[in-house]
Design a protein around this motif. Structure first.
Motif, mmCIF file in Angstrom:
data_model
loop_
_atom_site.group_PDB
_atom_site.id
_atom_site.type_symbol
_atom_site.label_atom_id
_atom_site.label_comp_id
_atom_site.label_asym_id
_atom_site.label_seq_id
_atom_site.Cartn_x
_atom_site.Cartn_y
_atom_site.Cartn_z
ATOM 1 N N VAL A 375 0.901 -1.171 -0.079
ATOM 2 C CA VAL A 375 -0.192 0.145 0.192
ATOM 3 C C VAL A 375 0.948 1.128 0.048
ATOM 4 C CG1 VAL A 375 -1.633 1.177 1.175
ATOM 5 C CG2 VAL A 375 -1.773 -1.263 1.357
ATOM 6 N N SER A 376 0.711 2.001 -0.933
ATOM 7 C CA SER A 376 1.645 3.220 -1.036
ATOM 8 C C SER A 376 1.031 4.324 -0.068
ATOM 9 C CB SER A 376 1.626 3.914 -2.541
ATOM 10 O OG SER A 376 1.886 2.867 -3.559
ATOM 11 N N ALA A 377 2.099 4.836 0.519
ATOM 12 C CA ALA A 377 1.883 5.729 1.584
ATOM 13 C C ALA A 377 1.215 7.073 1.207
ATOM 14 C CB ALA A 377 3.208 6.386 2.376
ATOM 15 N N GLY A 378 0.052 7.330 1.505
ATOM 16 C CA GLY A 378 -0.475 8.863 1.210
ATOM 17 C C GLY A 378 -1.402 8.415 0.110
ATOM 18 N N ALA A 379 -1.486 7.261 -0.526
ATOM 19 C CA ALA A 379 -2.407 7.049 -1.444
ATOM 20 C C ALA A 379 -3.798 6.963 -1.234
ATOM 21 C CB ALA A 379 -1.919 5.723 -2.399
ATOM 22 N N PRO A 380 -4.693 6.919 -2.073
ATOM 23 C CA PRO A 380 -6.180 6.988 -1.514
ATOM 24 C C PRO A 380 -6.455 5.448 -0.691
ATOM 25 C CG PRO A 380 -6.222 7.676 -3.998
ATOM 26 C CD PRO A 380 -4.573 6.993 -3.307
ATOM 27 N N ALA A 381 -5.836 4.167 -1.104
ATOM 28 C CA ALA A 381 -5.863 3.142 -0.477
ATOM 29 C C ALA A 381 -5.587 3.330 1.099
ATOM 30 C CB ALA A 381 -5.378 1.939 -0.901
ATOM 31 N N ALA A 382 -4.609 3.974 1.155
ATOM 32 C CA ALA A 382 -3.805 4.165 2.612
ATOM 33 C C ALA A 382 -4.989 4.881 3.310
ATOM 34 C CB ALA A 382 -2.518 4.752 2.460
ATOM 35 N N ARG A 383 -5.284 6.018 2.566
ATOM 36 C CA ARG A 383 -6.088 7.050 3.319
ATOM 37 C C ARG A 383 -7.426 6.269 4.091
ATOM 38 N NH1 ARG A 383 -4.394 10.791 -0.785
ATOM 39 N NH2 ARG A 383 -6.499 10.638 -1.738
ATOM 40 N N ALA A 384 -8.010 5.462 3.187
ATOM 41 C CA ALA A 384 -9.030 4.614 3.472
ATOM 42 C C ALA A 384 -9.009 3.479 4.566
ATOM 43 C CB ALA A 384 -9.715 3.931 2.063
ATOM 44 N N GLY A 385 -7.449 3.167 4.944
ATOM 45 C CA GLY A 385 -7.278 2.415 5.860
ATOM 46 C C GLY A 385 -7.006 0.820 5.498
ATOM 47 N N MET A 386 -6.648 0.952 4.052
ATOM 48 C CA MET A 386 -6.267 -0.682 3.577
ATOM 49 C C MET A 386 -4.681 -0.908 3.993
ATOM 50 S SD MET A 386 -6.620 -2.072 -0.337
ATOM 51 C CE MET A 386 -8.372 -1.726 -0.417
ATOM 52 N N GLN A 387 -4.969 -2.288 4.137
ATOM 53 C CA GLN A 387 -3.603 -2.807 4.876
ATOM 54 C C GLN A 387 -2.987 -3.927 3.921
ATOM 55 O OE1 GLN A 387 -4.305 -3.860 9.143
ATOM 56 N NE2 GLN A 387 -5.082 -1.812 9.609
ATOM 57 N N GLU A 388 -1.707 -4.258 4.083
ATOM 58 C CA GLU A 388 -1.138 -5.237 3.347
ATOM 59 C C GLU A 388 -1.878 -6.558 4.033
ATOM 60 O OE1 GLU A 388 2.927 -5.176 3.563
ATOM 61 O OE2 GLU A 388 3.108 -2.963 2.944
ATOM 62 N N GLY A 389 -1.795 -7.545 2.881
ATOM 63 C CA GLY A 389 -2.396 -8.889 3.516
ATOM 64 C C GLY A 389 -3.891 -9.038 3.469
ATOM 65 N N GLN A 390 -4.648 -7.992 3.470
ATOM 66 C CA GLN A 390 -6.016 -7.863 3.193
ATOM 67 C C GLN A 390 -6.404 -8.408 1.772
ATOM 68 O OE1 GLN A 390 -7.376 -3.905 4.270
ATOM 69 N NE2 GLN A 390 -8.059 -4.779 6.077
ATOM 70 N N ILE A 391 -7.560 -9.132 1.574
ATOM 71 C CA ILE A 391 -8.006 -9.501 0.330
ATOM 72 C C ILE A 391 -9.113 -8.792 -0.228
ATOM 73 C CG2 ILE A 391 -8.770 -11.864 -1.143
ATOM 74 C CD1 ILE A 391 -7.273 -13.465 0.953
ATOM 75 N N VAL A 392 -8.868 -8.358 -1.329
ATOM 76 C CA VAL A 392 -9.895 -7.677 -1.950
ATOM 77 C C VAL A 392 -10.892 -8.671 -2.863
ATOM 78 C CG1 VAL A 392 -10.661 -5.761 -3.910
ATOM 79 C CG2 VAL A 392 -8.730 -5.363 -2.612
ATOM 80 N N THR A 393 -12.112 -8.765 -2.368
ATOM 81 C CA THR A 393 -13.167 -9.691 -3.208
ATOM 82 C C THR A 393 -13.921 -8.994 -3.868
ATOM 83 O OG1 THR A 393 -14.503 -9.581 -1.206
ATOM 84 C CG2 THR A 393 -12.689 -11.136 -0.890
ATOM 85 N N ALA A 394 -14.350 -7.479 -3.658
ATOM 86 C CA ALA A 394 -15.432 -6.990 -4.440
ATOM 87 C C ALA A 394 -15.188 -5.384 -4.669
ATOM 88 C CB ALA A 394 -16.815 -7.518 -4.118
ATOM 89 N N ALA A 395 -15.590 -4.913 -5.635
ATOM 90 C CA ALA A 395 -15.822 -3.435 -5.958
ATOM 91 C C ALA A 395 -17.149 -2.959 -6.226
ATOM 92 C CB ALA A 395 -14.705 -3.200 -7.032
ATOM 93 N N ASP A 396 -17.888 -2.085 -5.351
ATOM 94 C CA ASP A 396 -19.236 -1.873 -5.705
ATOM 95 C C ASP A 396 -20.085 -3.108 -5.756
ATOM 96 O OD1 ASP A 396 -18.711 0.858 -5.087
ATOM 97 O OD2 ASP A 396 -18.741 1.219 -7.251
ATOM 98 N N ASP A 397 -19.795 -4.184 -4.970
ATOM 99 C CA ASP A 397 -20.579 -5.464 -4.902
ATOM 100 C C ASP A 397 -20.360 -6.409 -6.164
ATOM 101 O OD1 ASP A 397 -21.764 -4.688 -2.270
ATOM 102 O OD2 ASP A 397 -23.402 -3.706 -3.346
ATOM 103 N N VAL A 398 -19.553 -5.946 -7.067
ATOM 104 C CA VAL A 398 -19.144 -6.802 -8.256
ATOM 105 C C VAL A 398 -17.893 -7.707 -7.804
ATOM 106 C CG1 VAL A 398 -18.427 -6.650 -10.641
ATOM 107 C CG2 VAL A 398 -20.237 -5.132 -9.828
ATOM 108 N N PRO A 399 -17.835 -8.906 -8.003
ATOM 109 C CA PRO A 399 -16.825 -9.660 -7.640
ATOM 110 C C PRO A 399 -15.450 -9.459 -8.319
ATOM 111 C CG PRO A 399 -18.763 -11.219 -8.037
ATOM 112 C CD PRO A 399 -18.992 -9.671 -8.639
ATOM 113 N N VAL A 400 -14.291 -9.559 -7.432
ATOM 114 C CA VAL A 400 -12.913 -9.073 -7.931
ATOM 115 C C VAL A 400 -12.070 -10.214 -7.958
ATOM 116 C CG1 VAL A 400 -10.834 -7.914 -7.644
ATOM 117 C CG2 VAL A 400 -13.330 -6.645 -7.678
#
Length: 450
Positions: A375-400
């Motif tokens: 996760v890049s420091a200061g990027a939108p994902a970091a500001r949203a609280g995303m952390q390394e190791g988490q698994i992204v499974t959907a975006a706006d309820d659409v499976p990823v």
């Protein structure tokens, strides 16, 4: 009244009469908010030919000159085709390049003015980009000029065609210039036709159309083999007399089609990056769909099969059944293909890639999705609280599930909110994060409208 008074009075009357007479010869009008002086309809003396050497770039020489009434004035405009090594003497164009200029006579100032230069940046009607018709850094040859009367009640346009041999295949450039009140405008421009011929159809008095016959190449593989020949017709339509493509026998599905990331789809499939509003595809396809081909299409011998080839080989009005894959499930959808001349197909906005600042890899455990590797420091994902190791499974309820899924989910999302569903692999707990993607450094996605 004294003699002196009489002389003054006669002088004033004569002056007023002179002004009145002069105003019958020329008048003042407005053009796009600017005051311009209308040229006299009759000239008091013959006009000499322009000094072409004074208007050409020092690197250039005259190839041809011709006279054509573009503005409707008493003096026909002069059209110059010139050739040289390019505008930059330090970087000559291999093989040379050619340019076109229009010279119009100003009867008030009694001089010739350059009212158009095809090397200058101009925006054509209906276009989004301001670019020169004849870029003087390219190898341009076979440049020709001809009068073109799309409307018999209006002055002629100037049709300019040239061949850019810098590309893998000779690229035919087509431009149509209008001239009004001494101001030249690019009424039409096209730079998409390869190995093309351009024919003027119709009587000299108009109305005329242009017929362009060209090779139809796959947009991402123009080095090999054209699918077939296609023909389109250019002419005026509507009360405003805009010059547009009246017909085009290339099919139009109405999607921006990209190549899926390696391993995310079968060889030759195309991923729907976005659909174009008002298109045949907008009602039946979704971003993220993989187009596998056309059901029942014959397989060409000796070269790879691409979904674009199978769609592009059809014609407007054909009803086809597309083989697609949506969220890993294969199915078919029916659609009636439109034409590339559809107004909705003109200059569609290219998809913009979104950026949230994460690096991902396929999840190794039992949870399907993409694992966040960084996760890049200061990027939108970091500001949203995303952390390394988490698994992204959907975006706006659409499976990823794949890199392509995430890329499509981020497309055209810059400046908007996107809800990502993430799973903590240690607890298997699911949560939602709201991110605001930015425009990616790469900007527009590598995709093509079909």
């Amino acid at each position: 009244m004294t003699v002196d008074d009489a002389v003054v009075k006669l002088w004033v009357l004569a002056t007023i009469a002179g002004i009145v007479l002069s105003m019958t010869a020329c008048s003042v009008s407005t053009y796009e908010g600017l005051a311009t002086t209308a040229q006299p309809s009759v000239l008091s003396s013959p006009v000499s030919e322009p000094d072409y050497s004074s208007v050409l770039h020092p690197n250039y020489r005259v190839v041809t000159t011709s006279a054509l009434d573009l503005g409707g004035g008493p003096t026909p405009d002069r059209i110059v085709v010139s050739a040289g090594p390019g505008l930059d003497a330090g970087k000559p164009v291999d093989g040379g390049t050619q340019d076109v200029q229009i010279l119009s006579y100003d009867a008030i100032a009694e001089r010739w003015n350059v009212t158009f230069d095809a090397a200058n940046t101009m925006t054509a009607a209906g276009s989004l980009d301001a670019v020169p018709l004849l870029p003087q850094t390219n190898r341009l040859a076979s440049v020709t000029v001809k009068g073109f009367r799309a409307d018999q009640d209006k002055p002629a346009y100037l049709l300019i065609t040239g061949v850019d041999s810098t590309a893998n295949h000779p690229l035919t450039l087509t431009g149509i210039v209008s001239l009004s009140d001494g101001v030249a405008k690019m009424a039409y421009r096209s730079n998409q036709d390869m190995n093309a011929t351009v024919q003027v159809e119709g009587p000299d008095t108009g109305p005329q159309t242009l017929t362009v016959a060209s090779d139809y190449f796959p947009p991402w593989a123009p080095a090999c083999c054209p699918l077939r020949k296609y023909t389109r017709t250019i002419g005026a339509r509507g009360d405003a007399g805009l010059l547009i493509d009246l017909s085009d026998d290339r099919p139009w599905l109405g999607v921006w089609l990209g190549q899926p990331s390696e391993g995310d789809g079968p060889t030759g499939s195309g991923v729907v990056v976005s659909t174009i509003p008002g298109s045949p595809a907008s009602a039946v396809l979704q971003p993220g769909d993989l187009i596998l081909g056309v059901k029942g299409a014959a397989v060409p011998v000796g070269r790879p099969v691409y979904a674009f080839d199978e769609v592009g080989s059809h014609y407007p009005g054909d009803s086809v059944t597309l083989r697609i894959s949506r969220h890993g499930q294969d199915s078919t959808v029916g659609v009636t293909l439109g034409s590339m001349a559809d107004p909705h197909a003109a200059q569609p906005s290219a998809p913009i890639e979104g950026f949230v600042g994460i690096q991902v890899q396929p999840a190794a455990g039992s949870t399907p999705g993409l694992e966040v590797a960084d996760v890049s420091a200061g990027a939108p994902a970091a500001r949203a609280g995303m952390q390394e190791g988490q698994i992204v499974t959907a975006a706006d309820d659409v499976p990823v599930r794949t890199f392509t899924d995430l890329l499509v989910a981020l497309t055209n999302k810059a400046g908007h909110s996107l809800t990502l569903t993430v799973v903590d692999p240690s607890t298997h707990g699911s949560s939602s994060l709201t991110v605001s993607p930015q425009i990616a450094p790469s900007g527009r996605l590598a995709s093509h409208p079909i």
